[in-house]
Design an enzyme around this catalytic site. Structure first.
Site, PDB file in Angstrom:
ATOM      1  N   TRP A  89     -14.075  34.302 -26.269  1.00  0.00           N
ATOM      2  CA  TRP A  89     -14.922  34.432 -25.070  1.00  0.00           C
ATOM      3  C   TRP A  89     -14.088  34.765 -23.837  1.00  0.00           C
ATOM      4  O   TRP A  89     -14.545  35.504 -22.964  1.00  0.00           O
ATOM      5  CB  TRP A  89     -15.746  33.159 -24.845  1.00  0.00           C
ATOM      6  CG  TRP A  89     -14.966  31.941 -24.420  1.00  0.00           C
ATOM      7  CD1 TRP A  89     -14.373  31.033 -25.234  1.00  0.00           C
ATOM      8  CD2 TRP A  89     -14.700  31.499 -23.078  1.00  0.00           C
ATOM      9  NE1 TRP A  89     -13.749  30.049 -24.491  1.00  0.00           N
ATOM     10  CE2 TRP A  89     -13.936  30.316 -23.167  1.00  0.00           C
ATOM     11  CE3 TRP A  89     -15.029  31.975 -21.809  1.00  0.00           C
ATOM     12  CZ2 TRP A  89     -13.499  29.609 -22.042  1.00  0.00           C
ATOM     13  CZ3 TRP A  89     -14.592  31.271 -20.690  1.00  0.00           C
ATOM     14  CH2 TRP A  89     -13.842  30.109 -20.815  1.00  0.00           C
ATOM     15  N   ASP A 119     -18.494  29.590 -13.878  1.00  0.00           N
ATOM     16  CA  ASP A 119     -18.412  28.818 -15.119  1.00  0.00           C
ATOM     17  C   ASP A 119     -19.812  28.769 -15.726  1.00  0.00           C
ATOM     18  O   ASP A 119     -20.801  28.747 -15.000  1.00  0.00           O
ATOM     19  CB  ASP A 119     -17.953  27.392 -14.799  1.00  0.00           C
ATOM     20  CG  ASP A 119     -17.565  26.608 -16.033  1.00  0.00           C
ATOM     21  OD1 ASP A 119     -16.367  26.444 -16.260  1.00  0.00           O
ATOM     22  OD2 ASP A 119     -18.476  26.149 -16.759  1.00  0.00           O
ATOM     23  N   LYS A 121     -21.317  26.442 -16.892  1.00  0.00           N
ATOM     24  CA  LYS A 121     -22.025  25.196 -16.570  1.00  0.00           C
ATOM     25  C   LYS A 121     -22.827  25.325 -15.275  1.00  0.00           C
ATOM     26  O   LYS A 121     -23.629  24.466 -14.963  1.00  0.00           O
ATOM     27  CB  LYS A 121     -21.006  24.053 -16.413  1.00  0.00           C
ATOM     28  CG  LYS A 121     -20.434  23.579 -17.732  1.00  0.00           C
ATOM     29  CD  LYS A 121     -19.860  22.177 -17.629  1.00  0.00           C
ATOM     30  CE  LYS A 121     -18.528  22.171 -16.940  1.00  0.00           C
ATOM     31  NZ  LYS A 121     -17.399  22.370 -17.868  1.00  0.00           N
ATOM     32  N   HIS A 191      -6.326  28.731 -17.239  1.00  0.00           N
ATOM     33  CA  HIS A 191      -7.457  28.964 -16.334  1.00  0.00           C
ATOM     34  C   HIS A 191      -7.500  27.860 -15.290  1.00  0.00           C
ATOM     35  O   HIS A 191      -6.974  26.773 -15.500  1.00  0.00           O
ATOM     36  CB  HIS A 191      -8.771  29.028 -17.124  1.00  0.00           C
ATOM     37  CG  HIS A 191      -9.020  27.823 -17.969  1.00  0.00           C
ATOM     38  ND1 HIS A 191      -8.496  27.683 -19.237  1.00  0.00           N
ATOM     39  CD2 HIS A 191      -9.702  26.684 -17.722  1.00  0.00           C
ATOM     40  CE1 HIS A 191      -8.855  26.517 -19.736  1.00  0.00           C
ATOM     41  NE2 HIS A 191      -9.586  25.874 -18.837  1.00  0.00           N
TER      42      HIS A 191
HETATM   43  O1  G7M Z   1     -10.156  23.318 -18.846  1.00  0.00           O
HETATM   44  P1  G7M Z   1     -11.152  23.414 -19.972  1.00  0.00           P
HETATM   45  O2  G7M Z   1     -10.591  24.201 -21.135  1.00  0.00           O
HETATM   46  O3  G7M Z   1     -11.666  22.082 -20.365  1.00  0.00           O
HETATM   47  O4  G7M Z   1     -12.388  24.196 -19.365  1.00  0.00           O
HETATM   48  C1  G7M Z   1     -12.932  25.406 -19.842  1.00  0.00           C
HETATM   49  C2  G7M Z   1     -14.072  25.802 -18.926  1.00  0.00           C
HETATM   50  O5  G7M Z   1     -14.608  27.045 -19.370  1.00  0.00           O
HETATM   51  C3  G7M Z   1     -15.223  24.798 -18.917  1.00  0.00           C
HETATM   52  O6  G7M Z   1     -15.515  24.441 -17.585  1.00  0.00           O
HETATM   53  C4  G7M Z   1     -16.375  25.563 -19.588  1.00  0.00           C
HETATM   54  O7  G7M Z   1     -17.641  25.217 -19.052  1.00  0.00           O
HETATM   55  C5  G7M Z   1     -16.019  27.008 -19.318  1.00  0.00           C
HETATM   56  N1  G7M Z   1     -16.536  27.935 -20.343  1.00  0.00           N
HETATM   57  C6  G7M Z   1     -16.479  27.745 -21.673  1.00  0.00           C
HETATM   58  N2  G7M Z   1     -17.018  28.830 -22.307  1.00  0.00           N
HETATM   59  C7  G7M Z   1     -17.111  28.974 -23.748  1.00  0.00           C
HETATM   60  C8  G7M Z   1     -17.433  29.720 -21.351  1.00  0.00           C
HETATM   61  C9  G7M Z   1     -18.041  31.017 -21.414  1.00  0.00           C
HETATM   62  O8  G7M Z   1     -18.339  31.590 -22.472  1.00  0.00           O
HETATM   63  N3  G7M Z   1     -18.275  31.626 -20.203  1.00  0.00           N
HETATM   64  C10 G7M Z   1     -17.968  31.013 -19.011  1.00  0.00           C
HETATM   65  N4  G7M Z   1     -18.253  31.678 -17.884  1.00  0.00           N
HETATM   66  N5  G7M Z   1     -17.397  29.790 -18.941  1.00  0.00           N
HETATM   67  C11 G7M Z   1     -17.121  29.142 -20.096  1.00  0.00           C
END
Ligand code: G7M
Length: 251
Positions: A89, A119, A121, A191
């Site tokens: 992703w 994000d 979320k 990130h």
């Molecule tokens: O630091 P950590 O690995 O825990 O955070 C990853 C962040 O990426 C989280 O806040 C998720 O909500 C966000 N996230 C995860 N996925 C799979 C996606 C996605 O497909 N698109 C977006 N825009 N954010 C994502």
């Protein structure tokens, strides 16, 4: 998700069905059934989900581990190399194969550049729970642990350009933003999280969040800061990594 202010009068006035629960003097409680257009539940679907996804979304107690650099090298690194979440992703966003229309800002430099997107979320309907992530273009930095003085230009770009982009697009100044990295992250591609300061997002607590401004200062003082010090991480009780720490007698 937080209520949108302009929808509240509608919620109180329009077709909302009220069922009295109890009344006592000037106090009463009701069940309120909002009309469907006002009772949206923000939903994320993971399909197909791996065992690790299922665990991530189940309620579990967490334990704190103090991970030394040796622990990282001997326990954590081999573990994340063998079984972390797919980064597809992330690559889709960087390659504009997904979420391309959602990009808020991009610095295209392959070494010191990044992409800033909302994000998933955040539904972008209100600023109370503003949440964006900056994904770096380079693919060789897994997490905070890999950062050295070499990454200072990249991290400075993320902080400055990210804050500017959020101020311009959403009118939220840098002083109202919490800009931080997770340790441990869920996804091992570097990130940075940008959230509204007033919003206590999951993962913004002291045991997981590292403010980017502090990370910059630490690296400026000591290029190998994150390869020298122990880092605290919160691991879920059912997480195989926690079992590895236990097996190694580190818990
Ligand atoms: O630091 P950590 O690995 O825990 O955070 C990853 C962040 O990426 C989280 O806040 C998720 O909500 C966000 N996230 C995860 N996925 C799979 C996606 C996605 O497909 N698109 C977006 N825009 N954010 C994502």
């Amino acid at each position: 998700t937080p209520f949108q202010e302009e929808k509240i009068p509608e919620l109180l006035r329009k077709h909302a069905r009220l069922e009295l629960q109890m009344r006592n003097d000037i106090y009463s409680t009701y069940h309120l059934y909002p009309p469907p257009e006002l009772s949206e539940i923000k939903t994320t679907v993971v399909y197909p989900a791996t065992e690790k996804h299922l665990r991530k979304y189940l309620r579990q107690e967490v334990h704190l581990v103090r991970e030394t650099w040796e622990d990282y090298r001997n326990i954590t690194l081999p573990f994340i190399q063998s079984q972390s979440f797919s980064l597809q992703w992330v690559y889709n966003i960087l390659e504009k194969k997904a979420e391309a229309d959602r990009i808020i800002h991009e610095n295209p430099d392959p070494r010191d550049g990044f992409v800033l997107v909302p994000d998933f979320k955040w539904n972008q309907s209100q600023l109370d729970d503003l949440y964006l992530i900056a994904l770096v273009h380079r693919r060789d930095v897994k997490s905070l642990r890999d950062l050295t003085g070499e990454h200072l230009p990249l991290l400075r770009n993320i902080l400055r350009e990210g804050q500017e982009a959020v101020a311009e697009r959403f009118g939220v100044p840098g002083s109202r933003l919490r800009v931080y990295l997770h340790y441990q992250p869920s996804y091992y591609h570097l990130h940075v999280h940008f959230t509204a300061l007033g919003y206590e997002a999951a993962g913004s607590a002291a045991e997981r969040a590292h403010l980017l401004a502090d990370v910059l200062d630490n690296l400026a003082l000591d290029s190998r800061y994150y390869q020298r010090r122990a880092l605290t991480c919160a691991l879920r009780a059912d997480e195989p990594l926690l079992a590895k720490f236990r097996e190694a007698g580190r818990l």
